[in-house]
Every structure is written in C-alpha cells, then in structure tokens.
Design a protein around this motif. Structure first.
Motif, PDB file in Angstrom:
ATOM      1  N   SER A 173      36.781  21.858 -38.666  1.00 14.60           N
ATOM      2  CA  SER A 173      36.180  21.076 -37.586  1.00 14.60           C
ATOM      3  C   SER A 173      34.677  21.318 -37.543  1.00 14.60           C
ATOM      4  O   SER A 173      34.189  22.372 -37.948  1.00 14.60           O
ATOM      5  CB  SER A 173      36.802  21.464 -36.243  1.00 14.60           C
ATOM      6  OG  SER A 173      38.201  21.265 -36.266  1.00 14.60           O
ATOM      7  N   VAL A 174      33.939  20.345 -37.061  1.00 14.28           N
ATOM      8  CA  VAL A 174      32.484  20.458 -36.964  1.00 14.28           C
ATOM      9  C   VAL A 174      32.116  21.693 -36.132  1.00 14.28           C
ATOM     10  O   VAL A 174      32.632  21.883 -35.030  1.00 14.28           O
ATOM     11  CB  VAL A 174      31.866  19.196 -36.340  1.00 14.28           C
ATOM     12  CG1 VAL A 174      30.365  19.359 -36.162  1.00 14.28           C
ATOM     13  CG2 VAL A 174      32.170  17.985 -37.213  1.00 14.28           C
ATOM     14  N   MET A 213      23.508  43.959 -35.365  1.00 12.16           N
ATOM     15  CA  MET A 213      24.804  43.453 -34.931  1.00 12.16           C
ATOM     16  C   MET A 213      24.661  42.544 -33.709  1.00 12.16           C
ATOM     17  O   MET A 213      25.290  41.489 -33.627  1.00 12.16           O
ATOM     18  CB  MET A 213      25.753  44.617 -34.636  1.00 12.16           C
ATOM     19  CG  MET A 213      26.227  45.361 -35.881  1.00 12.16           C
ATOM     20  SD  MET A 213      27.256  46.808 -35.520  1.00 12.16           S
ATOM     21  CE  MET A 213      28.758  46.026 -34.909  1.00 12.16           C
ATOM     22  N   VAL A 214      23.820  42.960 -32.763  1.00 10.42           N
ATOM     23  CA  VAL A 214      23.593  42.148 -31.561  1.00 10.42           C
ATOM     24  C   VAL A 214      22.945  40.817 -31.934  1.00 10.42           C
ATOM     25  O   VAL A 214      23.358  39.741 -31.473  1.00 10.42           O
ATOM     26  CB  VAL A 214      22.724  42.911 -30.544  1.00 10.42           C
ATOM     27  CG1 VAL A 214      22.303  41.980 -29.402  1.00 10.42           C
ATOM     28  CG2 VAL A 214      23.476  44.118 -29.990  1.00 10.42           C
ATOM     29  N   ALA A 215      21.922  40.885 -32.815  1.00 10.77           N
ATOM     30  CA  ALA A 215      21.226  39.662 -33.232  1.00 10.77           C
ATOM     31  C   ALA A 215      22.165  38.718 -33.976  1.00 10.77           C
ATOM     32  O   ALA A 215      22.142  37.504 -33.760  1.00 10.77           O
ATOM     33  CB  ALA A 215      20.029  40.029 -34.113  1.00 10.77           C
ATOM     34  N   ALA A 216      23.006  39.286 -34.840  1.00  8.10           N
ATOM     35  CA  ALA A 216      23.959  38.459 -35.581  1.00  8.10           C
ATOM     36  C   ALA A 216      24.952  37.802 -34.634  1.00  8.10           C
ATOM     37  O   ALA A 216      25.325  36.637 -34.807  1.00  8.10           O
ATOM     38  CB  ALA A 216      24.691  39.306 -36.617  1.00  8.10           C
ATOM     39  N   GLY A 217      25.383  38.549 -33.625  1.00  5.74           N
ATOM     40  CA  GLY A 217      26.313  37.997 -32.648  1.00  5.74           C
ATOM     41  C   GLY A 217      25.703  36.866 -31.850  1.00  5.74           C
ATOM     42  O   GLY A 217      26.335  35.808 -31.656  1.00  5.74           O
ATOM     43  N   LEU A 218      24.455  37.032 -31.427  1.00  3.86           N
ATOM     44  CA  LEU A 218      23.788  36.005 -30.623  1.00  3.86           C
ATOM     45  C   LEU A 218      23.527  34.740 -31.423  1.00  3.86           C
ATOM     46  O   LEU A 218      23.507  33.630 -30.863  1.00  3.86           O
ATOM     47  CB  LEU A 218      22.469  36.558 -30.065  1.00  3.86           C
ATOM     48  CG  LEU A 218      22.601  37.642 -28.990  1.00  3.86           C
ATOM     49  CD1 LEU A 218      21.240  38.197 -28.617  1.00  3.86           C
ATOM     50  CD2 LEU A 218      23.299  37.086 -27.742  1.00  3.86           C
ATOM     51  N   SER A 219      23.322  34.887 -32.724  1.00  2.00           N
ATOM     52  CA  SER A 219      23.050  33.709 -33.554  1.00  2.00           C
ATOM     53  C   SER A 219      24.330  33.056 -34.066  1.00  2.00           C
ATOM     54  O   SER A 219      24.270  32.062 -34.796  1.00  2.00           O
ATOM     55  CB  SER A 219      22.158  34.092 -34.739  1.00  2.00           C
ATOM     56  OG  SER A 219      22.799  35.035 -35.573  1.00  2.00           O
ATOM     57  N   ASN A 220      25.477  33.617 -33.685  1.00  2.00           N
ATOM     58  CA  ASN A 220      26.757  33.045 -34.114  1.00  2.00           C
ATOM     59  C   ASN A 220      27.677  32.821 -32.918  1.00  2.00           C
ATOM     60  O   ASN A 220      28.873  33.106 -32.971  1.00  2.00           O
ATOM     61  CB  ASN A 220      27.430  33.952 -35.134  1.00  2.00           C
ATOM     62  CG  ASN A 220      26.804  33.880 -36.506  1.00  2.00           C
ATOM     63  OD1 ASN A 220      27.127  33.007 -37.315  1.00  2.00           O
ATOM     64  ND2 ASN A 220      25.874  34.789 -36.764  1.00  2.00           N
ATOM     65  N   LEU A 221      27.095  32.287 -31.852  1.00  2.00           N
ATOM     66  CA  LEU A 221      27.885  32.027 -30.653  1.00  2.00           C
ATOM     67  C   LEU A 221      28.971  30.987 -30.907  1.00  2.00           C
ATOM     68  O   LEU A 221      30.005  30.973 -30.231  1.00  2.00           O
ATOM     69  CB  LEU A 221      26.975  31.582 -29.505  1.00  2.00           C
ATOM     70  CG  LEU A 221      25.993  32.656 -28.985  1.00  2.00           C
ATOM     71  CD1 LEU A 221      25.099  32.083 -27.896  1.00  2.00           C
ATOM     72  CD2 LEU A 221      26.761  33.873 -28.457  1.00  2.00           C
ATOM     73  N   SER A 222      28.750  30.118 -31.896  1.00  2.00           N
ATOM     74  CA  SER A 222      29.771  29.123 -32.227  1.00  2.00           C
ATOM     75  C   SER A 222      31.030  29.809 -32.747  1.00  2.00           C
ATOM     76  O   SER A 222      32.152  29.344 -32.500  1.00  2.00           O
ATOM     77  CB  SER A 222      29.248  28.140 -33.271  1.00  2.00           C
ATOM     78  OG  SER A 222      28.886  28.817 -34.473  1.00  2.00           O
ATOM     79  N   LEU A 223      30.856  30.925 -33.477  1.00  2.00           N
ATOM     80  CA  LEU A 223      32.003  31.687 -33.957  1.00  2.00           C
ATOM     81  C   LEU A 223      32.756  32.306 -32.782  1.00  2.00           C
ATOM     82  O   LEU A 223      33.991  32.282 -32.738  1.00  2.00           O
ATOM     83  CB  LEU A 223      31.552  32.777 -34.923  1.00  2.00           C
ATOM     84  CG  LEU A 223      32.622  33.780 -35.379  1.00  2.00           C
ATOM     85  CD1 LEU A 223      33.777  33.064 -36.068  1.00  2.00           C
ATOM     86  CD2 LEU A 223      32.022  34.834 -36.302  1.00  2.00           C
ATOM     87  N   VAL A 224      31.990  32.852 -31.837  1.00  4.00           N
ATOM     88  CA  VAL A 224      32.607  33.432 -30.643  1.00  4.00           C
ATOM     89  C   VAL A 224      33.393  32.360 -29.887  1.00  4.00           C
ATOM     90  O   VAL A 224      34.539  32.579 -29.469  1.00  4.00           O
ATOM     91  CB  VAL A 224      31.534  34.064 -29.730  1.00  4.00           C
ATOM     92  CG1 VAL A 224      32.174  34.578 -28.441  1.00  4.00           C
ATOM     93  CG2 VAL A 224      30.813  35.189 -30.452  1.00  4.00           C
TER      94      VAL A 224
END
Length: 491
Positions: free
Chosen positions: A290-291, A345-356
């Motif tokens: 999915s998009v 880790m925090v920066a990676a998490g914030l830049s991957n909110l779509s994954l969350v």
C-alpha cells in the motif's frame, strides 16, 4: 571443547553455516567451533516457518523496482539482488557436486515466481516493470499478461470469485525457487562437523573480550540452568546471532558498532496445509505494498515445501515486540540502548512515523480485516482452512547519518573491527538468499592478506566471483543453465 580455536561462529543459522563452510573450503586446517544458544540449529530466522523461503532474486518482489518521479522503473536494485542470488546458487551447486550437500530437492525446489496487481494504476506500473526487465539476461523467460484466463492458468486459486470488471495483471517466471534455509543450515553444519568442526548447542555467549595477545575470550554459559562453561579463545569471531548480534557486538567494545541500534518487527502469516488448496497453487506470488507502507509489508502468497510437504503461507502481518529474537527477552530493545546510539535511534524513529503508523494499524486490525487481505489474493478463501503462525523477529538496522542524524535501514550490514578479528551481521531480508555474497564480502574484508591464496579456490567454487553476470549475457545464460542443472531447478 578446545580452549583456543581459529574460528568461533556465534549462532547456528544460515549465516554461520555459510561462513563456516566457506572457510573450511578455503582453509581446511583451521579449527572451527559453533555456539548455538538453543537446543537445535536454525530455529530463529533461518527456520522455514519463520521466513517465506522465496530465494530472493527480485523476479517478483516489486519493492526492488520502484517507479521514479518521471514514471520510469528503476531496476538497479533488482539486478543487484539477482546477481547476489546467482552467487549463492553457484556455491550451493559446488557443494552438491562435491558431496557437501545432499539431493537438492531436500533444500531447494523449482517454484514459479509471480507478481500480481489489480487496479489501473498498478497494472500500468507492472506493464512498465515488465518492459524494463524482459530484455535483461538475469530475467530471461519472464512473461506478462492482463488476460484473466492466462493468469488463471498460472495461479488457479487466485482468479475465481474476482470481479470481471477489475483490471488485473501478472508476471510469471518459471525459474523461481523455494528454499528451506533451515534444512540448508543443517546440511552445511553436518558436513562441517564431519570435517572436524565442533558444534555446541544449548550454550549461550555472554561476553566477548579482546585480550592483550589479540585473541578473543568468549564467556559461555549453559542456556538452561545458567551454569558457567569454561571460556574459549578464538583468533576470529563471527557474530551471526540474528537479533542478538547487536548486543554481543556492543559487549565486544569495538568502536565500529557505535551509533548502531535496532528496531524489532514481529510478524504473522496465515497458513494452510489443506491438500486440495495447496494443489491449486504452485507459485510464489507477490503483490504491491500500500502507498506509504514499508518494504516489509509487501503481501505475498507462497508455496512452501518443507520436508517434502507442501503448504501455503500468506502475509506478512506485521506487529511489534521489543524482543530481538522469538525466544528473546522483552527487555532486548531497552538493553540495546547506549549513549552513542540513542540520538540516531530517536532521529530514525521520528523520520519513519509512517512505519509506526503502519505497525499500529496492523496491531489494531481485527482477524476479519486481516483475512480480507488474503481474500484480495484468494477471493474464495474461507477462514476454516487457514490458521495463524508467528514468523521470525526482524531487527532492522538503525544507524548514524551525517545529514539526518539517524536512519532506519532495510537490509543487512556487516560490522567488523578495524583489525578484522571480529565481525557480525546486522539486519534482515534478503539476508538468507544472499548469504553467500554477504559472507564472501566479509571474508575479503577480514582476511585481506589471504585473498591472493584464496581467490583461485573461490573462483573454482563461484566462477563469477569478482564479475557481474549482467555484463555478459552469454556468461549469464551459461551460469543460470549450469546451476539450474546442478540444483535440479528450472533454468
């Protein structure tokens, strides 16, 4: 067990089995010991029910062929992954020929690979993808159709019950495979042990310490009972412990592991063993994510051959668990946090909110909603024929980035010390399928002084070593034909 060995392999999965086998062929006089925490080999990510066994070669996985902003299809990742899988095929072929592996059907089986999409936009994308790949020597034999009758012939289970007005398209390539990486790991290690290596199961590595003499001291305990085992020292250590590799490399103290973190993702598949249903589907079929969804979310319906028996798996349905292994601890994620990886880790998490967001959506999805996803592939599927199984834990790499501070990386990464005395593998898919080229890269990186001696041996096992098959259509065709014949699969 010997107190000092040349090579210590931590973890009993496909990576350790592959590296151990390579080194035993290159340097037969070396002492090798394998340490596996569980009571048997390949019980985590290499276990056949913990992965899809696709034999990732980008024949059907659409995430390797993204559509660019100008509408064209970028096939560079697909070609790279296919090249890597051909290296694995060459090595397995050599092992079959010299008796190190048994009858190929015990670990690899011919299984067509298909891509399947619906909707006008996706059909147009698949058509463009086919046009971009069809002339490439590594994708020879790929077929394309938008005709429901033709697609029904390729995958009879998927067409009945579908709306006739719905545009559909599929690609089909007969040279795909299904690989049982658990069986392959067992066979490789069995041969290693017969050649003099020592396998230690039920033994957990608790610490790694570099001594003044340059050897690595490996602290050990029985996994059951926690009683200590006499330590072993090794000249070279490989940490192939899946999700636990991060923790052990951190304990080793090598500076190269600084800034690395891990993000664990769990998964589920729906499985059926109903002989009538299995008999109606003889392929691995990958759809389009999915998009906005991550690569790990690509839905696929897979024929699996395990111990000679066929089953079908559909998924993955992602979830979240802080464990780094299926048999791990809920404290694994928190125990991996260090001062040097917290910010990345925090920066990676914030830049991957779509994954969350994707993971939250998967966790909140009802069983009925999840089953509807299967019905997108098999419209007439009924719940009583399918049951849920838990797949292996995947720990995605998080690491420092000069521009973004921290990034989440899908794939695998070898981390090694400056002196090459210790190395480990972080990350996930398509790891198992590309185990041989990954381990060859590790060998080149950690043993550069031996490569002049070893190169002829490697080239005998893997004729394309150091070359790209894509650069020579004739060489590519010859290699695919030769390995297909050796492995009893379709060229």
């Amino acid at each position: 067990m010997k107190k000092t060995v040349d090579v210590a392999l931590i973890g009993g999965g496909i990576m350790s089995a592959t590296l151990g086998t390579l080194l035993s062929k290159l340097q037969p006089d070396w002492d090798i010991q394998i340490f596996e925490r569980l009571g048997d080999l390949a019980e985590e990510s290499s276990n056949p029910w913990n992965n899809a066994g696709t034999g990732h070669s980008a024949l059907c996985e659409l995430n390797y062929t993204p559509q660019t902003s100008d509408g064209s299809i970028d096939i560079s990742s697909a070609v790279k992954v296919n090249e890597q899988f051909q290296v694995s095929r060459q090595f397995w072929s050599h092992l079959v020929a010299d008796g190190s592996l048994p009858e190929p059907s015990s670990f690899i089986n011919p299984t067509p690979h298909m891509s399947f999409v619906w909707g006008e936009t996706n059909v147009e994308y698949l058509r463009k993808r086919f046009e971009a790949l069809k002339g490439h020597p590594l994708f020879a034999g790929m077929e394309y159709s938008e005709d429901p009758a033709v697609i029904h012939g390729w995958a009879p289970l998927m067409m009945p019950g579908r709306r006739k007005s719905e545009p559909v398209a599929a690609t089909h390539i007969a040279s795909g495979t299904d690989v049982d990486f658990g069986a392959l790991s067992h066979f490789m290690v069995d041969t290693l042990v017969e050649s003099g290596a020592q396998l230690n199961t039920g033994i957990r590595v608790t610490n790694l310490t570099k001594q003044r003499d340059g050897l690595w001291k490996i602290a050990l305990r029985h996994d059951v009972g926690e009683t200590p085992v006499e330590p072993v020292t090794a000249r070279f250590v490989f940490v192939g412990a899946g999700g636990y590799a991060l923790n052990l490399l951190q304990k080793s103290g090598i500076k190269e592991i600084r800034g690395f973190g891990g993000f664990p993702v769990s998964g589920e598949f729906l499985r059926t063993d109903n002989p009538e249903i299995v008999a109606a589907h003889s392929a691995k079929v990958y759809g389009k994510a999915s998009v906005g969804s991550p690569p790990m979310s690509v839905p696929h319906l897979d024929l699996r051959m395990v111990n000679g028996q066929g089953s079908l798996m559909f998924g993955p349905y992602a979830g979240f668990s802080p464990k780094f292994l299926k048999t791990g601890s809920v404290l694994d994620l928190f125990a991996s946090i260090r001062w040097h990886n917290l910010l990345p880790m925090v920066a990676a998490g914030l830049s991957n909110l779509s994954l969350v967001k994707y993971l939250v959506g998967q966790l909140m999805a009802s069983p009925e909603t999840k089953f509807e996803e299967l019905q997108n592939f098999v419209p007439n599927a009924t719940p009583e024929d399918w049951y849920s199984i838990t797949a292996g834990q995947r720990v995605q790499v998080m690491k420092k980035d000069p521009k973004k501070i921290g990034v989440l990386q899908f794939g695998t990464e070898v981390v090694s010390s400056a002196d090459g005395s210790i190395a480990g593998l972080l990350g996930a898919s398509p790891g198992a399928s590309t185990a041989v080229p990954i381990m060859l890269g590790l060998v080149e990186k950690c043993f550069p002084e031996r490569m002049n001696e070893w190169r002829p041996k490697i080239e005998k096992m893997i004729p394309s070593f150091g070359q790209q098959l894509a650069d020579s259509p004739e060489f590519a065709h010859e290699t695919l034909e030769r390995t297909a014949k050796a492995l009893h699969i379709r060229p």
